[in-house]
Write an enzyme that holds these catalytic residues in place. Structure first.
Site, PDB file in Angstrom:
ATOM      1  N   ASP A 314     -57.057 -93.740  10.918  1.00 16.55           N
ATOM      2  CA  ASP A 314     -57.652 -95.040  11.183  1.00 16.55           C
ATOM      3  C   ASP A 314     -57.893 -95.744   9.848  1.00 16.55           C
ATOM      4  OD1 ASP A 314     -58.760 -97.221  12.450  1.00 16.55           O
ATOM      5  OD2 ASP A 314     -60.153 -96.066  13.673  1.00 16.55           O
ATOM      6  N   ASP A 424     -53.386-102.809  14.593  1.00 13.03           N
ATOM      7  CA  ASP A 424     -54.699-103.137  15.118  1.00 13.03           C
ATOM      8  C   ASP A 424     -55.086-104.543  14.653  1.00 13.03           C
ATOM      9  OD1 ASP A 424     -56.996-102.674  16.538  1.00 13.03           O
ATOM     10  OD2 ASP A 424     -57.760-101.078  15.255  1.00 13.03           O
ATOM     11  N   ARG A 487     -52.217-103.216  19.508  1.00  9.62           N
ATOM     12  CA  ARG A 487     -53.302-103.655  20.385  1.00  9.62           C
ATOM     13  C   ARG A 487     -52.955-104.965  21.081  1.00  9.62           C
ATOM     14  NH1 ARG A 487     -59.482-104.220  18.255  1.00  9.62           N
ATOM     15  NH2 ARG A 487     -58.814-106.305  17.604  1.00  9.62           N
ATOM     16  N   ASP A 503     -60.890-101.259  23.063  1.00  7.59           N
ATOM     17  CA  ASP A 503     -62.247-100.759  22.867  1.00  7.59           C
ATOM     18  C   ASP A 503     -63.057-100.731  24.158  1.00  7.59           C
ATOM     19  OD1 ASP A 503     -61.435-100.648  20.267  1.00  7.59           O
ATOM     20  OD2 ASP A 503     -62.543-102.419  19.630  1.00  7.59           O
ATOM     21  N   HIS A 562     -59.696 -91.097  21.198  1.00  9.14           N
ATOM     22  CA  HIS A 562     -60.135 -91.902  20.052  1.00  9.14           C
ATOM     23  C   HIS A 562     -61.487 -92.501  20.400  1.00  9.14           C
ATOM     24  CE1 HIS A 562     -59.934 -94.491  16.556  1.00  9.14           C
ATOM     25  NE2 HIS A 562     -60.144 -95.556  17.308  1.00  9.14           N
TER      26      HIS A 562
END
Length: 808
Positions: A314, A424, A487, A503, A562
């Site tokens: 990440d 991301d 994403r 998320d 995650h």
């Protein structure tokens, strides 16, 4: 209170410094938009008026109204392209399929007024005022599939109303936090970061797509609006669509869900076959900060005999969150370690964000600034914003030079042994204390040389980033398949990247939501998707919730754990020995099913069919199956019924028509109808369709063994299925094995044919008949040995199976 909690959550995620910068950015964005956005023209509605004339055109016709021209073209007998005041088929960021054979189309005036345009199978009827009706022709009366009111202009935007069958389901629209049937509801087309957490009902999300299917007793249709501008669809008794600008160009298809996705992905592009390892289990955590820590995690997976295919870096791995710039003090020997992992079948995937830290000493920023590759203010300077590294600038991916330059930068990670790329924050998402968390609407973009602003470019931003990376990786590693997880994106983005549900908060309601969201993405052309197991944010999941989420995810295309840095660790052993044993069982089943997964991935690239499908996939006319979104099909062979409620050890499942065999218990059930299945904590109910031949594999001491589990057909013969094989990466030869089952006097014959140049990849192959007792199996004219219901075969080829009780 809610605003205060959201502010505190934002500070928790982004840090106090960035939270203060986000206040300054929000003021800057609003000031720039107030000063530079063009004034909205008057919003008077302009009706279409009388249909004055029509003239034939290639595969279609042009219809002239008082208030504009409607162009229509049949791309296939069951697929239409339509546009007001423009060409019906045009290249765009989404549309790449431009070569369609001409369809014979008949233009005729109707006795009661209006016109009709007919293909061999469908007919479009046009009335005064611009009303359109799509009919399916048949030997009996024609069947009305869709009725649209005319597209009406309102200032720079436009709207359309579509009538809906009362009981019809509406599915698709990309990533949505709603039930599979989106009706009723209100959905915006504007890719947006929900701020580190979301749950059912939150809208919009990261990947909003203007494509949907209507499934009803009268048939199924697909509508795709090739318009990247901000828009909204209200679903109630009818569908009310509105866009803030952009072309009034759309595509209509009619047929089964499989046919609809085939046509849509022929227009917008199909998914490439991924490397085989991408279908395995992937482990991640926001908070893995050093190479030593990640090495320990990889070793622990190995020591505990837990299968693993990927580890994620990440944004923690970056030097001060500078994109594409690893901190080599904390990751001192990445290339060597990545090589060690790769030899064990584990691959490193690294986070890549599009925001480049605004720092003249940072070489990426300095070079992109010199070359003029950033999104710009109206005065030509780079547009500033705030993200993880602080003040930053964003590459303009609608500029070909910028895409080419960005793609070259991936060498920085490829040279360090990175095998996959995790895009991301590419909505694009910025930190903003209020208002839209993205670039100002007045931001200038190249838009492939046409020029324009962020109102048009926003939804296409992630698509452009993914395209830049994919094309660069194909050029730089021609013998390896790119793996990109993104994403955000837009229509056509399946050509370049997988996606995940972002998320999502923890909770049982979000467990159920994750399934509906993945199914909806698959029906929107994105077949490879999945959630973060356990949810990304919120409260820590209970052991039971984590197990149930893990079991579900083990049957979804993208399988990754995650979570946020402030939540407890989620490696499988963190939940205790009993949970670890259950999770190991789920992992082992996932890897045993890899031959099925890989075959389904190959089929998705051929036809656009998602591996994970709703229960109504083959029977969209069934109201009961349309309403069932708590179970799903994996390909044609398997039905998966995850447990989605706390404390449940049994659950009801609605079966489609046919005979079904429980994979673990051996129970047998007949559909259609409801059945109740045992579902203890260590089991996810999975059923196989009668007549299926399920290829599963075992790998022990480097030897690969294939087991063919054949389920007794309910009728005289059955198309058992396929097995696709190749080297697992690259673009070399492949092979395709086809299986079928047919009734004989003694029992069943298993046909097995092969094609392709790739050699047979297994060291051993066996057959396990299910649903009946098989006292004898013969292959190549000779009886083969059997033990415990499993028979070892000499290799590929036809097989004869004797069924106990069959007449000799």
């Amino acid at each position: 209170m809610r605003n205060l909690l959201e502010t505190l959550h934002g500070i928790r995620l982004a840090g106090l410094g960035n939270a203060l910068r986000a206040v300054r950015y929000a003021r800057l964005r609003d000031r720039l938009d107030a000063r530079h956005l063009p004034a909205e023209p008057p919003r008077e509605t302009r009706p279409r008026g009388r249909l004055r004339s029509a003239q034939p055109a290639q595969g279609g016709a042009r219809f002239h109204y008082d208030g504009g021209e409607l162009a229509v073209r049949f791309l296939a007998p069951d697929f239409l392209a339509l546009a007001w005041d423009g060409p019906p088929l045009a290249a765009s960021a989404a549309v790449v399929g431009l070569d369609w054979p001409e369809v014979p189309a008949t233009l005729a005036s109707e006795p009661e007024g209006g016109w009709s345009l007919a293909s061999p199978s469908h007919e479009l009827r046009l009335a005064e005022g611009g009303v359109l009706e799509l009919w399916q022709k048949s030997a009996g009366p024609a069947r009305l599939l869709r009725r649209e009111q005319p597209v009406l202009r309102h200032g720079s935007g436009w709207s359309q109303i579509v009538e809906l069958e009362r009981e019809a389901a509406v599915v698709g629209l990309g990533e949505r936090a709603a039930r599979l049937n989106l009706r009723p509801g209100s959905y915006r087309f504007w890719n947006r970061d929900p701020g580190g957490k979301y749950g059912p009902g939150d809208d919009p999300l990261y990947l909003c797509l203007p494509v949907y299917l209507t499934l009803g007793s009268g048939g199924a249709c697909l509508a795709f609006y090739d318009n990247p501008w901000d828009g909204r669809l209200e679903l109630g008794e009818r569908a009310e669509l509105a866009f803030a600008g952009g072309p009034a160009r759309w595509y209509l298809a009619a047929g089964s869900p499989a046919r609809l996705l085939e046509l849509y992905t022929e227009l917008t592009g199909r998914v490439p076959l991924p490397p085989r390892w991408a279908l395995g289990y992937q482990q991640s955590q926001w908070g893995y900060r050093t190479q030593a820590e990640m090495r320990r995690i990889a070793e622990e997976f190995r020591r505990r005999d837990l299968p693993l295919s990927a580890l994620y870096l990440d944004a923690d791995y970056l030097r001060g969150y500078r994109t594409l710039t690893p901190d080599l003090r904390r990751y001192p020997s990445l290339p060597a370690w990545a090589g060690e992992l790769r030899e064990r079948g584990v691959h490193l995937v690294a986070s890549v964000n599009p925001g480049i830290k605004r720092e003249r000493r940072f070489e990426l920023y300095a070079e992109a600034l010199r070359l003029g590759l950033f999104c710009r203010r109206p005065d030509g300077r780079p547009m500033p914003g705030v993200c993880w590294p602080g003040w930053a600038a964003w590459v303009d991916f609608t500029e070909p030079r910028a895409r080419e330059w960005w793609g070259r930068q991936y060498d920085r990670l490829l040279d360090l042994g990175i095998d996959g790329f995790w895009h991301d924050m590419n909505e694009p998402a910025l930190f903003s204390a209020a208002g839209d968390p993205s670039l100002p609407l007045c931001t200038r973009h190249a838009l492939e040389g046409r020029g324009g602003d962020h109102r048009e470019a926003h939804n296409q931003y992630g698509l452009g980033m993914n395209r830049a990376a994919f094309e660069a990786l194909r050029a730089r590693q021609p013998q390896r398949r790119p793996y990109i997880l993104s994403r955000s994106g837009w229509a056509g983005g399946q050509r370049y990247a997988w996606t995940w549900t972002g998320d999502m908060r923890t909770g049982w309601d979000n467990l159920r939501q994750s399934l509906a969201t993945v199914l909806g993405l698959g029906l929107s052309g994105y077949p490879f998707a999945g959630p973060d197991v356990g949810g990304f944010s919120g409260e820590p999941p209970s052991t039971e919730l984590f197990i149930r989420w893990f079991q579900l995810a083990s049957f979804l295309p993208f399988f990754r754990t995650h979570s946020a840095w402030y939540l407890p660790r989620r490696e499988p052993w963190e939940f205790g020995p009993q949970a670890e044993a259950i999770l190991r069982k789920a992992l082992q089943l996932r890897y045993r099913l890899l031959p099925c997964w890989y075959t389904l991935a190959w089929q998705a690239g051929l036809s656009g069919a998602p591996p994970v499908r709703p229960l109504c996939w083959a029977d969209p006319g069934s109201a009961e199956l349309r309403a069932a979104d708590d179970a799903f099909l994996l390909g044609d062979a398997l039905l998966v019924a995850p447990v989605l409620e706390a404390g449940a050890t049994r659950r009801q499942v609605r079966l489609p028509p046919g005979q079904w065999h429980e994979l673990e218990s051996g129970g047998h059930h007949a559909g259609p109808g409801l059945v109740e299945l045992d579902a203890p904590l260590n089991r996810i109910p999975v059923l196989a369709r009668a007549g299926s031949v399920l290829p599963v594999e075992r790998v022990e001491s480097g030897r690969r063994a294939l087991e063919l589990i054949s389920f007794r057909p309910a009728s005289a013969d059955a198309d058992g299925g396929l097995l696709y094989s190749d080297a697992g990466d690259g673009y070399g030869p492949h092979r395709l094995d086809r299986f079928g089952l047919a009734r004989t006097l003694e029992g069943w014959s298993l046909s097995w044919t092969s094609e392709g140049g790739y050699p047979w990849p297994y060291d051993e192959v066996s057959l396990e008949p299910r649903g009946f007792i098989a006292p004898q199996v013969r292959a190549g004219g000779a009886e083969v040995p059997g033990r415990g219901g499993r028979f070892v075969l000499p290799g590929p080829g036809p097989v004869t199976i004797t069924e106990e009780g069959s007449p000799a």
